[in-house]
Write a protein that holds these residues in place. Structure first.
Motif, PDB file in Angstrom:
ATOM      1  N   LEU A 109       3.665   8.459  -8.310  1.00  0.00           N
ATOM      2  CA  LEU A 109       3.589   9.723  -7.601  1.00  0.00           C
ATOM      3  C   LEU A 109       1.840   9.780  -7.020  1.00  0.00           C
ATOM      4  CD1 LEU A 109       6.086  10.317  -9.688  1.00  0.00           C
ATOM      5  CD2 LEU A 109       6.146  11.966  -8.583  1.00  0.00           C
ATOM      6  N   CYS A 110       1.289  10.578  -6.694  1.00  0.00           N
ATOM      7  CA  CYS A 110      -0.234  11.445  -6.480  1.00  0.00           C
ATOM      8  C   CYS A 110      -0.018  12.407  -7.041  1.00  0.00           C
ATOM      9  CB  CYS A 110      -0.738  10.685  -5.051  1.00  0.00           C
ATOM     10  SG  CYS A 110      -0.284  11.970  -4.236  1.00  0.00           S
ATOM     11  N   ALA A 111      -1.577  13.244  -7.977  1.00  0.00           N
ATOM     12  CA  ALA A 111      -1.723  14.381  -7.613  1.00  0.00           C
ATOM     13  C   ALA A 111      -3.449  14.214  -7.668  1.00  0.00           C
ATOM     14  CB  ALA A 111      -1.279  14.875  -9.665  1.00  0.00           C
ATOM     15  N   VAL A 132       1.077  -1.189   0.070  1.00  0.00           N
ATOM     16  CA  VAL A 132       0.345  -0.311   0.044  1.00  0.00           C
ATOM     17  C   VAL A 132       0.835   0.714   0.313  1.00  0.00           C
ATOM     18  CG1 VAL A 132      -1.842   1.292   1.348  1.00  0.00           C
ATOM     19  CG2 VAL A 132      -1.609  -0.648   1.175  1.00  0.00           C
ATOM     20  N   LEU A 133       1.036   2.122  -0.768  1.00  0.00           N
ATOM     21  CA  LEU A 133       0.800   3.599  -1.223  1.00  0.00           C
ATOM     22  C   LEU A 133       0.372   4.513  -0.332  1.00  0.00           C
ATOM     23  CD1 LEU A 133       2.668   3.128  -4.305  1.00  0.00           C
ATOM     24  CD2 LEU A 133       3.844   2.406  -2.010  1.00  0.00           C
ATOM     25  N   ASN A 134       0.685   5.832   0.343  1.00  0.00           N
ATOM     26  CA  ASN A 134      -0.285   6.035   0.616  1.00  0.00           C
ATOM     27  C   ASN A 134       0.158   7.965   0.356  1.00  0.00           C
ATOM     28  OD1 ASN A 134      -1.681   4.787   2.987  1.00  0.00           O
ATOM     29  ND2 ASN A 134       0.882   4.747   3.345  1.00  0.00           N
ATOM     30  N   CYS A 135      -1.282   7.992  -0.024  1.00  0.00           N
ATOM     31  CA  CYS A 135      -1.016   9.974  -0.406  1.00  0.00           C
ATOM     32  C   CYS A 135      -1.834  10.776   0.671  1.00  0.00           C
ATOM     33  CB  CYS A 135      -1.472  10.285  -1.365  1.00  0.00           C
ATOM     34  SG  CYS A 135      -2.189  11.627  -1.917  1.00  0.00           S
ATOM     35  N   SER A 136      -1.436  11.848   0.946  1.00  0.00           N
ATOM     36  CA  SER A 136      -2.238  13.068   1.860  1.00  0.00           C
ATOM     37  C   SER A 136      -2.109  13.813   1.606  1.00  0.00           C
ATOM     38  CB  SER A 136      -1.933  12.826   3.410  1.00  0.00           C
ATOM     39  OG  SER A 136      -1.723  11.756   4.035  1.00  0.00           O
ATOM     40  N   ALA A 169      -7.393   1.792  -6.070  1.00  0.00           N
ATOM     41  CA  ALA A 169      -7.375   3.115  -5.371  1.00  0.00           C
ATOM     42  C   ALA A 169      -8.443   3.289  -4.605  1.00  0.00           C
ATOM     43  CB  ALA A 169      -6.702   4.017  -6.305  1.00  0.00           C
ATOM     44  N   SER A 170      -8.003   4.135  -3.135  1.00  0.00           N
ATOM     45  CA  SER A 170      -9.287   4.913  -2.532  1.00  0.00           C
ATOM     46  C   SER A 170      -9.154   5.897  -2.018  1.00  0.00           C
ATOM     47  CB  SER A 170      -9.295   4.037  -1.540  1.00  0.00           C
ATOM     48  OG  SER A 170      -8.774   3.712  -0.671  1.00  0.00           O
ATOM     49  N   LEU A 171      -9.968   6.747  -2.527  1.00  0.00           N
ATOM     50  CA  LEU A 171     -10.132   8.057  -1.885  1.00  0.00           C
ATOM     51  C   LEU A 171     -10.925   8.117  -0.643  1.00  0.00           C
ATOM     52  CD1 LEU A 171      -9.620  11.139  -2.684  1.00  0.00           C
ATOM     53  CD2 LEU A 171     -11.582  10.912  -3.343  1.00  0.00           C
ATOM     54  N   ASP A 172     -10.713   8.775   0.646  1.00  0.00           N
ATOM     55  CA  ASP A 172     -11.313   9.485   0.968  1.00  0.00           C
ATOM     56  C   ASP A 172     -11.445  10.820   1.857  1.00  0.00           C
ATOM     57  OD1 ASP A 172     -11.548   8.310   4.892  1.00  0.00           O
ATOM     58  OD2 ASP A 172     -12.575  10.239   3.997  1.00  0.00           O
ATOM     59  N   LYS A 173     -11.807  11.638   1.406  1.00  0.00           N
ATOM     60  CA  LYS A 173     -11.405  12.847   1.234  1.00  0.00           C
ATOM     61  C   LYS A 173     -12.169  13.649   1.932  1.00  0.00           C
ATOM     62  CE  LYS A 173     -13.934  15.812  -1.289  1.00  0.00           C
ATOM     63  NZ  LYS A 173     -15.940  16.334  -2.115  1.00  0.00           N
ATOM     64  N   GLY A 228      -9.082  13.263   3.834  1.00  0.00           N
ATOM     65  CA  GLY A 228      -8.059  13.742   3.141  1.00  0.00           C
ATOM     66  C   GLY A 228      -6.517  12.912   2.738  1.00  0.00           C
ATOM     67  N   ARG A 229      -7.275  11.333   2.369  1.00  0.00           N
ATOM     68  CA  ARG A 229      -6.456  10.326   2.317  1.00  0.00           C
ATOM     69  C   ARG A 229      -6.865   9.508   0.886  1.00  0.00           C
ATOM     70  NH1 ARG A 229      -5.158   7.312   7.501  1.00  0.00           N
ATOM     71  NH2 ARG A 229      -3.625   6.676   5.921  1.00  0.00           N
ATOM     72  N   SER A 230      -5.626   9.464   0.343  1.00  0.00           N
ATOM     73  CA  SER A 230      -5.929   7.854  -0.526  1.00  0.00           C
ATOM     74  C   SER A 230      -4.737   7.410  -0.658  1.00  0.00           C
ATOM     75  CB  SER A 230      -5.603   8.922  -2.422  1.00  0.00           C
ATOM     76  OG  SER A 230      -6.118   7.686  -3.296  1.00  0.00           O
ATOM     77  N   THR A 231      -4.986   5.624  -0.679  1.00  0.00           N
ATOM     78  CA  THR A 231      -4.523   4.565  -0.736  1.00  0.00           C
ATOM     79  C   THR A 231      -4.016   4.043  -2.045  1.00  0.00           C
ATOM     80  OG1 THR A 231      -5.400   3.334  -0.206  1.00  0.00           O
ATOM     81  CG2 THR A 231      -4.201   4.231   1.175  1.00  0.00           C
TER      82      THR A 231
END
Lengths: 112, 113
Positions: free
Chosen positions: B89-91, B20-24, B64-68, B71-74
């Motif tokens: 990379l996430c954008a 799992v990769l994380n994006c905040s 890919a998941s999104l919890d708006k 403020g997180r996506s995985t």
């Protein structure tokens, strides 16, 4: 679909020289973006266009940088005069509205 | 000002492992979020795009998941392979009138054979 096409792939120039980077977006895409990538700062948005009109150039670092989009199939990013700190990979990207962004392969600029 | 963070900066896993990769992101007023892959010396390749109204998107071994609100996506990669080795990379695409995309700094993934 040929994708976003950038030229040249590599550019080596001396400090003080003018540099022009070129981009052909995907046909039918109405947004064009210029990004710069460095190890220290990652991907930075420099400027973006909508229907050939510059919308936001707040990321352009200095007056030495300028960008144009004379028509829907061509854009240029010019640096005059160039400096060693401008060395980076410059990417062009395009999209149709807010659909997925498509990137070119970039231009690696080295200013000595 | 929107800020996008990716943790970890680098990750090394053995082949076959799920990861799992994380994006905040700091501002939840986004239009959509896009995950990219970048191979050395290459441009970015789009992997998945999630609209702000969606919870997840799947493509093959990628999810890919999104919890708006938080403020997180995985980005979940199943059964990793050496060919998955790249920078991810996430954008986030900002909401409102602008069409700006703000990028995270990326996660460098190495999958060991």
């Amino acid at each position: 679909d040929a994708g976003v096409i950038q030229s040249p792939r590599h550019e080596v120039t001396e400090m003080g020289q003018e540099v022009t980077l070129r981009c052909k977006p995907i046909s039918g895409h109405d947004y064009l973006f210029w990004y710069r990538q460095t190890m220290m700062r990652g991907l930075e948005l420099l400027i973006y266009f909508n229907n050939n009109v510059p919308i936001d150039d707040s990321g352009m670092p200095e007056d030495r940088f300028s960008a144009k989009m004379p028509n829907a199939s061509f854009s240029t990013l010019k640096i005059q005069p160039s400096e060693p700190r401008d060395s980076a990979v410059y990417f062009c990207a395009s999209s149709r509205g807010r659909s997925p962004l498509h990137f070119g392969n970039g231009t690696r600029l080295t200013v000595t | 000002k929107q800020e996008v963070t990716q943790i970890p900066a680098a990750l090394s896993v053995p082949e076959g492992e799920n990861l799992v990769l994380n994006c905040s992101f700091t501002d939840s007023a986004i239009y959509n979020l896009q995950w990219f892959r970048q191979d050395p010396g290459k441009g970015l390749t789009s992997l998945l795009l999630i609209q702000s109204s969606q919870r997840e998107q799947t493509s093959g071994r990628l999810n890919a998941s999104l919890d708006k609100s938080s403020g997180r996506s995985t980005l979940y990669i199943a059964a990793s392979q050496p060919g998955d080795s790249a920078t991810y990379l996430c954008a986030v695409r900002l909401g409102g009138a602008t069409n700006k995309l703000i990028f995270g700094t990326g996660t460098l993934l190495a999958v060991q054979p």
